[in-house]
Every structure is written in C-alpha cells, then in structure tokens.
Design an enzyme around this catalytic site. Sequence first.
Site, PDB file in Angstrom:
ATOM      1  N   GLU A   1       0.847  -0.959  -0.057  1.00 25.54           N
ATOM      2  CA  GLU A   1       0.063  -0.019   0.034  1.00 25.54           C
ATOM      3  C   GLU A   1       0.941   1.141  -0.050  1.00 25.54           C
ATOM      4  OE1 GLU A   1      -2.069   0.946   3.557  1.00 25.54           O
ATOM      5  OE2 GLU A   1      -3.641   2.245   2.541  1.00 25.54           O
TER       6      GLU A   1
ATOM      7  N   ARG B   1       5.203 -12.807   9.587  1.00 25.82           N
ATOM      8  CA  ARG B   1       5.811 -11.754   9.589  1.00 25.82           C
ATOM      9  C   ARG B   1       7.162 -11.703  10.205  1.00 25.82           C
ATOM     10  NH1 ARG B   1       2.084  -7.209  10.108  1.00 25.82           N
ATOM     11  NH2 ARG B   1       3.517  -5.838   9.435  1.00 25.82           N
TER      12      ARG B   1
ATOM     13  N   LYS C   1       4.778  -0.003  10.879  1.00 24.47           N
ATOM     14  CA  LYS C   1       4.668   1.280  10.322  1.00 24.47           C
ATOM     15  C   LYS C   1       4.424   2.212  11.399  1.00 24.47           C
ATOM     16  CE  LYS C   1       3.670   0.475   5.591  1.00 24.47           C
ATOM     17  NZ  LYS C   1       2.612   0.487   4.299  1.00 24.47           N
TER      18      LYS C   1
END
Length: 560
Positions: free
Chosen positions: A36, A261, A271
């Site tokens: 994204e 992850r 993030k």
Amino acid sequence: MNNTVPTPTDFIREMIREDIRSSRYGGRVHTRFPPEPNGYLHIGHAKSIVLNFSIAEEFGGLCNLRFDDTNPTKEEARYVEAIKEDVRWLGFDWQERLYFASDYFEQMYQYAIELIKKGKAYVCDLSPEEIRRYRGTLTEPGRESPYRNRSVQENLELFERMRAGEFPDGSRTLRAKIDMRSGNINMRDPVMYRIIRAEHHRTGKKWCIYPTYDFAHPISDAIEGITHSLCTLEFEDHRPLYDWFLRELGLHHPRQIEFARLNISHTVLSKRKLKELVDGGYVSGWDDPRMPTIAGMRRRGYTPKAIRDFCRRIGVSKRDNLVDVSLLEYYIRTDLNKTAMRVMGVLRPLRVVIVNYPEDRVEEMDAINNPEDPSMGTRKVPFSRELYIERDDFREEPPEKFYRLAPGREVRLRYAYFIRCVDYVKDDDGNIVEVHCTYDPETRGGNAPDGRKVKATLHWVSARHAIKAEARLYDHLFLTPDPEASEDFKDFINPHSLIVLDSCMVEPSLKDARPGDRYQFERLGYFCVDKDSTPERPVFNRIVTLRDTWAKIEKSQKKG
RNA sequence: UGGGGCGUCGACAAGUGGUAAGUCAGGAGACUUUGGAUCUCCCAUUCGGAGGUUCGAAUCCUCCCGCCCCAGCCA
C-alpha cells in the site's frame, strides 16, 4: 540472481510444487508484491519481496508489482515512487508488470453489481457505529442489518446513486450478504464499498466510493492471473472471504497462503511505531541510518545482496519469530569482507612522535587494498615522524591480555615499522596527550629480519597527510531485544544509538571518496560515505563494526 | 468462555513413522602484518506436557498447557 544462501525449502514452495505436480494452474506460477503506498518499505517488506520474486524466478514464473491503493485518505504518489526505487534497489525487476488496484476500479464496480444481482450484496444505511453494534462480539453472533433484504432493484439503484455522489461520506455502504452468525467475524456481512470524498493519487476525483481491501484484493489477483497470493498471518482469517468472493463471481481463483511476518531484535518493524520514531524526533527521518527501513539501511551502507541473503536464510514459516540482529550483521560483514576496500582511519586520534625518525622525511608505504581479493591491488600510504593512532590502542597500565601499545612495549604499525613506546605526555588533568616512540629502521614494511615478533598491529595515519573527517557511529535503536513486548516501546530507546565523532583522521587516499562508497576501516568496521559528505568535510557512516575479540575479553573481564 | 493459527538448541529453521540437518550467537584451539578473515572442534539422549497406538513416535491418536491474530466504512 547472485545469492550465497542455498535455495530454501519451505512449506510455501512445497505447496507450489504440489500445485505444479497436480497441474492446478496448468503448471503456471505467478506471484505479486502488493504494497500500500502509504509509507516506506522496511526489511519486513523485503522478506516478502524476496519471497515473491524468488519463487517466481525459481519456478519459471512471474511476479507483479501492484500497488494496493484503495484508500485515498492514506496514500500518496510520492510513496509509490519511493517503493519502486526500493524494490529496484533490492535487485528485483517487475518488467512491464506495474499495476495498481485503482486501475481495476471500473471492473470491481461491475463485479459488485453482479453480486447485487445474485442477491449476494446489499446497500446498508447503518452508520459506522451501528454496524459495529450489529456485528456482535468475539463470543456473540451478530444481528442482521434491517437493510439486508432490500430488493435487487433497490440495491442496484442505491449503489448507482452512491457512485453518483448523492450521499454523504460514511452514510451508506455496500455489504456482502454472507452470515451474521459466523464465528469468523470477517464473514459477518463485510463492507465492500464505502463513500469517501478524497482525492485519489491516480484517479483524482473520479470516484467517491472505494472498494475495501477484502473486496479489491481477490479481484485484483484474479484479474492479473495470480496463482499464489502470499500474505502475512493476520490475513488467514480473511481467506474464507477471499475465497467467497472469487467463488461467487466465478473468477480465476488464486491460492492465498499465509506466512509469519518478520521481527528483528533490538528494533521495531511496524509502520506505526516507525512513524512515531520519526515524528517524535527520535531519529532524523525515514532514511535515518538507524531505521530498519530500506531507505535507512541503504543510507547506512547495507548492500542489497546482504539483505537478500538474510531474507533467504531466515526462512519462511508460520511461527511467530524474533530474528537476532546479529544474523543481519553477519550477512553485511560477509558481503563487505569480500568487496570492501581496506583503508586506515583513526576515530579518536592520539598523537605519536617517532623520536628517532627524521623531521622532514616522508615514506610511501605499500598497503594491500583487500587481502581477500588480490585483484583490488595496492596503494601507497604516506608515513612520517608524527602520526595518529587510536586512543584505545595505548594504555598507560595495560590490563591482562591487552596486547597493544604501552610503556616499554613494541608493536607493529601496519605496513610500516615496529615502534616501541619510550615515553608519554599527560596534560594537567592527567589525560594522555602524546606518546613518544622509537622505530626500528630494519622493520620497514612490518617484518623484523631477526625474526622478532610483536603481539599487536595498529592502524595509523600520518599527521600532516591526514584528512579530517566526521564519523557517525550507530548502534541498535533499542536496548532490549523485544521492545514491542513492553508497555511503551519508547522506554527502551538506546540513548547512545548515534555517536558523532568530528575529529577523525583518515588516510589521504580517501579524498576521492564519494557518497555511497563503502570501505573497511581496518580493525574498526565497515563505513559508508554519507550523502551529507562534502570534499571539505567527509562524513562516514559506520555500517557495522568488525568482530571484536578484544572487546569481548574486556567485557568478560569487567564482569569479573 | 466464538473463530483462525502456532509450539524442535539462546535466536532462526530442517525434519512428513526408522532412531534430531544447517545457519547465527556462544565456547575452546590453530593460523594471522586487521584481536578481521580463514580453519578445526564443542554446543538438543531430546522435540510444550501427560497418556496411548507401534518392533520403533518430533512425526499417528487422545487429553491438557502456553503463545499469537480477529469485534476499521485500515491494509
């Protein structure tokens, strides 16, 4: 691709091999990396990039770069450029296959209409607050929306009017009609479209309704003919929904496979937290060399190869993991050991006077550029009566196992002479400011004809030839291995994660150093010329230290 | 106490019923004009736990324990 780590075997590759064997997709393999564009890529993304592109390559398939740009309130064009640069820098090529979910908005709209016509989607007038209340909880089933049974015709009209901009933001949604009693909350009539009047970085003001990830992702994958849609574990619960849309629409049906992850010790990899470090001024920006972002690591001096090798070595599984940073450091050292030019630089200079060396004499010593790679040749390094050595390399009272210079001791100056300490000078505060030595002319180049040995070899720089430089010494951002586990991750920020040394002295050959160039400062570590560097004031980022056996000994001595 | 996952060395991670790979970290030594590099050796009688099946179980079955994710019109 040039990798030193053997091709991994993991459950994903195993599943793909099985799909090839059974000809599930006609033996085809097509993956995608779907970021994204709402921020910078970090090493966790690198794991996914390496996975997706490597798998495509290994199985003779393709990997697309697709921007998942379905939320105009969070996404910006500048991020797509930054992301493209990072992926390219890592060494991967999507060729002409650069795609955007926003390219498919019209098709997605048509698919939504198809679902409405099948009675599988409806326009809901519930407010966000009401939707939440109707959804139920983890342990209680949800309740059906009062708008759930509108006629197909009414839904069609309403949805068209949503698109036409007749309703205010957030006033209505298009929802999939699935099962409000499902144990999987994602199946409780998830939202497919919401009304958002925001300028989209690509489609501008063309749309005021935007598809959600859950609806957009499977369709994007289907349109591109993806065979294996790899994502992280938190989307495992979404797989039934992914499958539901594709089945109801009768589209090409990729297989979604989830993996864990990446987490790395002594840093954070989300993030949100990374942004907090930037916004809070704990680091200088997204490309601060201490950041685990691709941009930060690139500026620090990490090589794409080191990052790729690391990503391959950590493997892929479904377990929660916390990979030790030392593994990452191992790969950058291994890469640079083979490729980095050796050079001498003194971080904390201590003046040395060779009392029996003529004042005006200058000799050019031959130095090897890289003992690991003879093809890199040799260079000349000037030697003279006054030199600088590392402060750490002299001790007035040497502790046990300290082999370096001390009163009366003889050591070797690399590529130069044996020197013996005959005296030293202190200032009023008791700091050692100068060391006096004699040199043995017979040892030129660093060997004694009489076979005499020394226990230490020191790096040095000729005082009048040295270039003054700045060094930025980086250490782990966090003092604890797992800052994310604590109440507030910022409690464990390492106050010494950056130490700036502005009076370093480096050998004159470094006058030609350009931003991005990497060197090994012998006995110290690998350094990379920072973009802040100027010819008048070179700036070196320490990428990673060399392995330091003495530091280990000293540490264990202190512990007692 | 809903649904979905996961538990093999300090950290990653192989292993798919035949008797615990590899890598990093750590330790010992050799070599060395970087206390770097390189080389050698050591480092899980045991696989979250307890039962069971089997000649044989990390792998199969049962029960238990622990950890992670999900209640955005984020992705």
